[in-house]
Design an enzyme around this catalytic site. Structure first.
Site, PDB file in Angstrom:
ATOM      1  N   LEU A  55      39.915  18.041  53.710  1.00 33.68           N
ATOM      2  CA  LEU A  55      39.720  19.527  54.018  1.00 33.68           C
ATOM      3  C   LEU A  55      39.657  20.154  52.649  1.00 33.68           C
ATOM      4  CD1 LEU A  55      39.632  22.222  55.752  1.00 33.68           C
ATOM      5  CD2 LEU A  55      42.322  22.162  55.349  1.00 33.68           C
ATOM      6  N   HIS A  82      54.800  38.600  53.415  1.00 29.01           N
ATOM      7  CA  HIS A  82      54.127  37.295  52.902  1.00 29.01           C
ATOM      8  C   HIS A  82      54.569  36.285  53.023  1.00 29.01           C
ATOM      9  CE1 HIS A  82      51.451  40.482  50.992  1.00 29.01           C
ATOM     10  NE2 HIS A  82      52.416  40.916  50.465  1.00 29.01           N
ATOM     11  N   GLY A 120      52.145  43.209  54.902  1.00 35.34           N
ATOM     12  CA  GLY A 120      53.005  44.526  54.665  1.00 35.34           C
ATOM     13  C   GLY A 120      53.297  45.087  55.980  1.00 35.34           C
ATOM     14  N   ASP A 148      45.274  39.479  56.358  1.00 33.27           N
ATOM     15  CA  ASP A 148      45.649  40.970  56.131  1.00 33.27           C
ATOM     16  C   ASP A 148      46.534  41.263  57.166  1.00 33.27           C
ATOM     17  OD1 ASP A 148      45.407  43.513  55.176  1.00 33.27           O
ATOM     18  OD2 ASP A 148      43.806  44.178  56.238  1.00 33.27           O
TER      19      ASP A 148
END
Length: 261
Positions: A146, A52, A38, A35
């Site tokens: 992974l 992003h 932006g 998060d």
């Protein structure tokens, strides 16, 4: 929960922080809500998509760090069902960025032994993006150093609905009896049925909620919240989160002694 850095940690190098980790107490499954992209861009007077793009660098560091530390599973929340309500221009940019990531990183993932897969209602993705996703899943399906799971067009409640629908079909067809439905059986019908539940959830940007992410799986997960925005969350921030995780006593509802009750 944690909302800040450990006292005195700013005096330690990344190598010092890593040396403090106990390999036996690292999470087997790390989940991250990425998060703040932006807000990172807006603070720099850049378009949101720039945040992003910068966030991809953090994804790369998390993959590399998990491989180096021996954390076998990493799940990241990339695009929620609710994100479809964002402006069309931003959605198109994000889908383009997804295609760019897979086109440029796919060979690297293969070299690193990373299995890539998605969870969510991926069928809602644009055809071109979905094609890239399915190709990456197919080409890395045999790898196991992974397990990288990317939540795309994902919602925790939708996952439960999809699981209930599948169980109902099995029951209708006589393959499952109602009395046979228990927690382990429900787990078999979740998107993450072949993964252990996350041991640690990290959310960046200072928000302190889980936002419809892995609602079933997070029942006993340790939560770590940091004000660091996702594009700034790199190896050092991960090490601090892992050190905090290792200080936790995970009881899973049990009491170990009268001193800890």
């Amino acid at each position: 929960m944690n909302t800040g850095l450990s006292a005195g940690s700013d005096q330690l190098s990344d190598a010092d922080l890593a040396a403090k980790l106990d390999p036996d107490l690292l999470p087997k499954h790390l989940a991250i809500i990425m998060d703040g992209n932006g807000r990172w861009a807006e603070a720099r007077n850049l378009p949101r998509i720039a945040g992003h793009r910068e966030g991809i660098k953090s994804v790369r560091e998390m993959i590399t760090s998990c491989l180096e530390l021996g954390i076998p599973a990493l799940t990241i929340f990339a695009f929620s069902q609710e994100n479809w309500n964002r402006p069309t221009q931003e959605i198109n940019a994000l889908m383009g960025l997804l295609e760019y990531y897979l086109s440029t990183e796919r060979n690297k993932l293969i070299e690193q032994g990373v299995r890539f897969r998605t969870i969510g209602r991926a069928e809602l993705l644009p055809a071109s993006a979905l094609q890239w996703v399915r190709a990456a899943e197919h080409e890395t399906a045999h790898l196991n150093k992974l397990h990288l799971t990317v939540a795309l067009s994902y919602g925790g409640r939708a996952e439960m609905v999809d699981a209930v629908r599948q169980i109902a079909r099995e029951a209708r067809d006589g393959k499952i009896q109602p009395d046979e439905i228990d927690e382990p059986l429900v787990h078999q019908f979740l998107y993450t049925h072949d993964l252990p539940d996350p041991d640690l959830l990290i959310r960046t940007s200072g928000e302190t909620r889980i936002s419809n992410f892995l609602l079933w799986q997070l029942a006993y997960t340790e939560l770590y919240f940091t004000p660091t925005l996702w594009p700034d969350f790199r190896r050092r921030e991960l090490l601090l989160a892992l050190l905090e995780f290792q200080r936790r006593e995970r009881r899973f509802g049990r009491v170990f002694s009268s001193l800890t009750s």
